[in-house]
Design a protein around this motif. Structure first.
Motif, mmCIF file in Angstrom:
data_model
loop_
_atom_site.group_PDB
_atom_site.id
_atom_site.type_symbol
_atom_site.label_atom_id
_atom_site.label_comp_id
_atom_site.label_asym_id
_atom_site.label_seq_id
_atom_site.Cartn_x
_atom_site.Cartn_y
_atom_site.Cartn_z
ATOM 1 N N TRP A 1 -38.838 -10.403 20.956
ATOM 2 C CA TRP A 1 -38.798 -10.085 22.390
ATOM 3 C C TRP A 1 -39.785 -8.959 22.707
ATOM 4 C CZ3 TRP A 1 -36.904 -5.704 25.097
ATOM 5 C CH2 TRP A 1 -36.667 -5.903 26.459
ATOM 6 N N LEU A 2 -39.793 -7.951 21.856
ATOM 7 C CA LEU A 2 -40.693 -6.818 22.034
ATOM 8 C C LEU A 2 -42.153 -7.277 22.018
ATOM 9 C CD1 LEU A 2 -41.254 -3.624 21.756
ATOM 10 C CD2 LEU A 2 -41.420 -4.118 19.331
ATOM 11 N N ILE A 3 -42.501 -8.060 21.007
ATOM 12 C CA ILE A 3 -43.898 -8.486 20.878
ATOM 13 C C ILE A 3 -44.282 -9.403 22.043
ATOM 14 C CG2 ILE A 3 -45.511 -9.750 19.408
ATOM 15 C CD1 ILE A 3 -43.884 -8.740 16.997
ATOM 16 N N MET A 4 -43.361 -10.311 22.390
ATOM 17 C CA MET A 4 -43.637 -11.234 23.492
ATOM 18 C C MET A 4 -43.904 -10.474 24.793
ATOM 19 S SD MET A 4 -41.009 -14.007 25.041
ATOM 20 C CE MET A 4 -40.025 -12.865 25.994
ATOM 21 N N ASN A 5 -43.070 -9.482 25.073
ATOM 22 C CA ASN A 5 -43.223 -8.770 26.337
ATOM 23 C C ASN A 5 -44.436 -7.862 26.364
ATOM 24 O OD1 ASN A 5 -41.179 -9.551 28.228
ATOM 25 N ND2 ASN A 5 -39.708 -8.805 26.721
ATOM 26 N N SER A 6 -45.009 -7.586 25.203
ATOM 27 C CA SER A 6 -46.202 -6.755 25.213
ATOM 28 C C SER A 6 -47.383 -7.534 25.776
ATOM 29 C CB SER A 6 -46.511 -6.245 23.807
ATOM 30 O OG SER A 6 -47.001 -7.278 23.004
ATOM 31 N N PHE A 7 -47.246 -8.850 25.907
ATOM 32 C CA PHE A 7 -48.321 -9.660 26.490
ATOM 33 C C PHE A 7 -48.052 -9.994 27.952
ATOM 34 C CE2 PHE A 7 -48.445 -10.664 21.910
ATOM 35 C CZ PHE A 7 -49.729 -10.190 21.659
ATOM 36 N N LYS A 8 -47.065 -9.319 28.537
ATOM 37 C CA LYS A 8 -46.698 -9.573 29.927
ATOM 38 C C LYS A 8 -47.115 -8.378 30.769
ATOM 39 C CE LYS A 8 -42.376 -11.988 30.020
ATOM 40 N NZ LYS A 8 -40.923 -11.785 29.975
ATOM 41 N N PRO A 9 -47.672 -8.603 31.962
ATOM 42 C CA PRO A 9 -47.911 -7.450 32.835
ATOM 43 C C PRO A 9 -46.574 -6.811 33.223
ATOM 44 C CG PRO A 9 -48.991 -9.426 33.677
ATOM 45 C CD PRO A 9 -48.104 -9.861 32.560
ATOM 46 N N THR A 10 -46.560 -5.489 33.400
ATOM 47 C CA THR A 10 -45.302 -4.811 33.719
ATOM 48 C C THR A 10 -44.620 -5.409 34.941
ATOM 49 O OG1 THR A 10 -45.943 -2.747 32.688
ATOM 50 C CG2 THR A 10 -44.309 -2.610 34.419
ATOM 51 N N ARG A 11 -45.433 -5.830 35.943
ATOM 52 C CA ARG A 11 -44.812 -6.383 37.155
ATOM 53 C C ARG A 11 -44.070 -7.667 36.868
ATOM 54 N NH1 ARG A 11 -49.074 -6.518 41.757
ATOM 55 N NH2 ARG A 11 -47.519 -7.825 42.757
ATOM 56 N N GLU A 12 -44.603 -8.463 35.972
ATOM 57 C CA GLU A 12 -43.894 -9.698 35.607
ATOM 58 C C GLU A 12 -42.632 -9.355 34.826
ATOM 59 O OE1 GLU A 12 -46.254 -12.596 33.503
ATOM 60 O OE2 GLU A 12 -44.443 -13.702 32.953
ATOM 61 N N PHE A 13 -42.724 -8.343 33.970
ATOM 62 C CA PHE A 13 -41.555 -7.964 33.172
ATOM 63 C C PHE A 13 -40.399 -7.528 34.060
ATOM 64 C CE2 PHE A 13 -39.065 -4.583 31.144
ATOM 65 C CZ PHE A 13 -38.550 -5.288 30.078
ATOM 66 N N GLN A 14 -40.744 -6.859 35.162
ATOM 67 C CA GLN A 14 -39.676 -6.363 36.022
ATOM 68 C C GLN A 14 -38.858 -7.481 36.640
ATOM 69 O OE1 GLN A 14 -42.231 -3.627 38.131
ATOM 70 N NE2 GLN A 14 -40.864 -1.957 37.620
ATOM 71 N N VAL A 15 -39.465 -8.647 36.877
ATOM 72 C CA VAL A 15 -38.681 -9.747 37.431
ATOM 73 C C VAL A 15 -38.126 -10.662 36.353
ATOM 74 C CG1 VAL A 15 -39.259 -10.042 39.838
ATOM 75 C CG2 VAL A 15 -40.925 -10.669 38.103
ATOM 76 N N SER A 16 -38.824 -10.786 35.233
ATOM 77 C CA SER A 16 -38.328 -11.687 34.202
ATOM 78 C C SER A 16 -38.468 -11.045 32.832
ATOM 79 C CB SER A 16 -39.112 -13.000 34.264
ATOM 80 O OG SER A 16 -39.158 -13.589 32.993
ATOM 81 N N GLN A 17 -37.325 -10.700 32.248
ATOM 82 C CA GLN A 17 -37.372 -10.045 30.950
ATOM 83 C C GLN A 17 -37.217 -11.031 29.805
ATOM 84 O OE1 GLN A 17 -34.378 -8.126 32.850
ATOM 85 N NE2 GLN A 17 -36.126 -7.661 34.122
ATOM 86 N N LEU A 18 -36.723 -12.226 30.134
ATOM 87 C CA LEU A 18 -36.419 -13.166 29.057
ATOM 88 C C LEU A 18 -37.461 -14.243 28.873
ATOM 89 C CD1 LEU A 18 -32.584 -13.565 29.562
ATOM 90 C CD2 LEU A 18 -33.732 -12.571 27.599
#
Lengths: 289, 374
Positions: free
Chosen positions: A39-56
């Motif tokens: 999960w950590l590695i996957m989210n490192s490739f996501k822009p923060t704005r996308e992470f805020q709406v979708s963490q999974l």
């Protein structure tokens, strides 16, 4: 091996059920271990704005923005300084621990002296002592010695912290080497340092490997001690650098995850390559009487 | 005779040249700090230059009295003991079970499971702490996972009201049913729920039914925001969980390595003689591992009492000191606000002493009950 016993229907059912339960437990805990890291590695490739709406979810368009660029984690976190520092501390201290331990271990094991009993016992007591409880006195001592904010302080403390285990393991190991080897070399007139270099040192490679494994992972990840020994960015190690991302930069998740990923990958790769040696080393390090 | 003397001298010189480097470093890093903290804990040293600066002197045991009277000290000690308990009675049994499952070949691919479960040990504790505090925070995946389940359930309930319809007409009956489902959330949003909900429904055209259902679900479903680390009563729980998550694999490796030393034939012949798995574990494996169990318990205790980084990076001891442990309590007294180095040193000594007491207790338990299997 237990085929003979599984003759009754109940026995077969019980065995099948036990097997199911065992797999269930293993799969559950393995997922609990791997998923957060994935999960950590996957989210490192996501822009923060996308992470805020979708963490999974998976990143829509995987991006390297969190890593590179002038505002990426690499630059913000000073990883170009942290990584060389971590390498210096880890290799330097590990090397120091091994050399000092094997030398002293040889003296304890093969040179008969009255002092050995007391000195060796004092090292073994150190096994029960955790240097981390001495954070504050160590900080004061380093200041008295005038070596606060130096690489020397870090190396000194890391070597000292690793010595009890190092000396214990190497002494026990060298005790297992036949004393007749040393004695016959002595009769031939060899000095102890020469015996050490040409007979003992080559034979201690297994215990040196164990010590290297134990200390490399431990020192690479160490945080509490180095945290009180240095404050300059140029001297910081990876864990110290990553800790910054939990404070001032903690709301920029994308970068935080990228920084944590950068800090984690070297060890994951190391583990992937040396898994067998690491597990054996850890098991050997814990066997004490 | 002269030769013998010369050899003896060479022997002594070699001995000390080999032992002294290690001994000096060891003294500097372990022995001297302990002496220093004993001296400082009974002094009034308050930072500054230790020699040649402001004078400081031995003032007695007042700092220990202060320590005993400080509720924060007892709270930290309590938290440390929680960590010791979860380590000894959580990590060790769990690690033992994993090791046993792998050892008895109940599952295939022993190296795979072993390799996976050990992974948390090779990651920096800082990464683990930041990772898990994000997971336990409102921005973590737990909230999203739980909320998406709740959303789906609520969506189904609302959609059921319109089942088989392609459009909708606003009736008092419909409004009442929706408000029933929404419960107290409705009166939290609207001041006059029935009337305002009617207006709300009227703002959608009948062919926007699906949109309406989704919007109403979003509006009325109660969202859960995980703030474990911010709530004093439960903030310790995530820390204990992560402690378990992090170190269990280490003990599994240690147990497994020691189980593999047991002679396989003993177990095989016991099985042939009709012993079941439980008996094998009770009468063969456990006794053989009693020494290892005591050693790992000691390892656990010493590590748990001095632990610092995980809690430091997860909560920093907060909220409001509830998750503070001894090492953080010590750190804060030395570096936060007006430094109180004597007190911090007293805490260091307490940590060392408590861990020796607990280790002594473990040894005593071993002597009393331990079937020394080795």
């Amino acid at each position: 091996m237990s085929e003979e016993i599984k003759t009754t229907a109940l026995g077969r059912f019980g065995a099948a059920f036990a097997k199911f339960l065992a797999y269930f437990v293993m799969v559950l805990f393995s997922l609990m271990t791997l998923y957060p890291i994935f999960w950590l590695i996957m989210n490192s490739f996501k822009p923060t704005r996308e992470f805020q709406v979708s963490q999974l979810g998976f990143p829509h368009v995987p991006t390297l923005k969190n890593y590179g660029g002038p505002y990426g984690a690499w630059k913000l976190g000073d990883f170009d300084k942290l990584i060389p520092n971590s390498v210096i501390y880890t290799l330097g201290a590990t090397f120091g621990i091994i050399i000092l331990s094997v030398l002293a271990g040889f003296a304890f094991a093969k040179i008969p002296r009255k002092a050995t009993k007391l000195i060796y016992a004092s090292f073994v007591i150190g096994l029960l002592l955790s240097v981390q409880s001495l954070l504050i006195p160590l900080f004061l001592e380093v200041n008295i010695m005038g070596i606060y904010n130096t690489r020397l302080a870090v190396l000194l403390v890391y070597i000292g912290a690793g010595l009890p285990m190092g000396i214990y393991l190497s002494t026990e190991y060298i005790r297992g080497i036949p004393t007749s080897l040393v004695e016959s070399a002595r009769i031939d007139g060899a000095k102890y340092f020469r015996i050490f270099r040409s007979i003992i040192l080559p034979m201690t490679i297994p215990v040196a490997t164990t010590l290297a494994i134990l200390n490399i992972t431990g020192i690479w990840n160490e945080f509490a001690l180095i945290n009180i020994l240095v404050s300059k960015t140029e001297l910081k190690s990876l864990p110290l650098g990553m800790y910054r991302f939990s404070g001032s930069l903690s709301s920029d998740w994308g970068k935080q995850f990228a920084a944590l990923t950068i800090g984690t990958l070297p060890m994951l790769v190391f583990y992937f390559i040396f898994r067998k040696q690491i597990t054996q080393g850890v098991a050997a390090g814990a066997v004490k009487g | 005779m002269a030769r013998k003397k010369r050899i003896g001298r060479e022997e002594g010189r070699a001995y000390w040249m080999m032992v002294l480097p290690a001994l000096i470093v060891y003294m500097l890093v372990l022995a001297f700090p302990i002496v220093l903290s004993i001296v400082l804990s009974v002094s009034n040293y308050n930072g500054g230059k230790m020699f040649g600066g402001e004078s400081w002197q031995i003032t007695g045991f007042s700092k220990y009295a202060k320590l005993v009277g400080d509720p924060l000290f007892w709270n930290s000690l309590k938290n440390n003991l929680y960590i010791v308990l979860i380590s000894v009675f959580g990590q060790l049994p769990l690690g033992f079970i994993f090791a046993y499952i792998i050892y008895r070949k109940t599952v295939k691919w022993p190296n795979f499971w072993q390799g996976v479960l050990y992974v948390p040990n090779i990651i920096s504790v800082i990464v683990v702490a930041v990772l898990w505090s994000t997971i336990f925070s409102p921005k973590g995946p737990l909230g999203e996972a739980i909320n998406s389940v709740r959303f789906d359930a609520f969506h189904v309930k609302i959609a059921a009201l319109f089942s088989g319809q392609s459009g909708f007409s606003i009736t008092d009956d419909l409004v009442r049913k929706i408000l029933d489902i929404a419960g107290p959330k409705a009166s939290a949003i609207f001041t006059d729920p029935p009337a305002e909900l009617k207006d709300f429904l009227a703002s959608y055209s009948p062919d926007q039914l699906q949109q309406l259902i989704t919007d109403m679900t979003n509006m009325f479903v109660s969202k859960w925001s995980p703030t474990f680390l911010g709530i004093p009563d439960v903030a310790m729980l995530p820390i204990l969980f992560v402690t378990l998550w992090m170190w269990t694999g280490l003990y599994m490796i240690i147990f497994l390595a020691n189980m593999q030393k047991i002679d396989v034939q003993i177990i095989e012949s016991a099985r042939i003689d009709g012993a079941n798995e439980g008996q094998v574990m009770r009468y063969i494996v456990l006794p053989a591992l009693s020494g290892t169990l005591v050693n790992t318990a000691i390892l656990c205790i010493a590590g748990s009492l001095s632990s610092f980084s995980l809690v430091w990076a997860m909560t920093g001891g907060g909220p409001n000191h509830v998750t503070e442990i001894l090492a953080i309590y010590m750190f804060n007294n030395a570096f936060l606000g007006r430094p109180d180095f004597p007190l911090a040193n007293a805490i260091a000594l307490v940590m060392v002493t408590v861990s020796f007491i607990l280790i002594g207790l473990t040894k005593a338990v071993e002597n009393k009950f331990g079937g020394k299997g080795e």
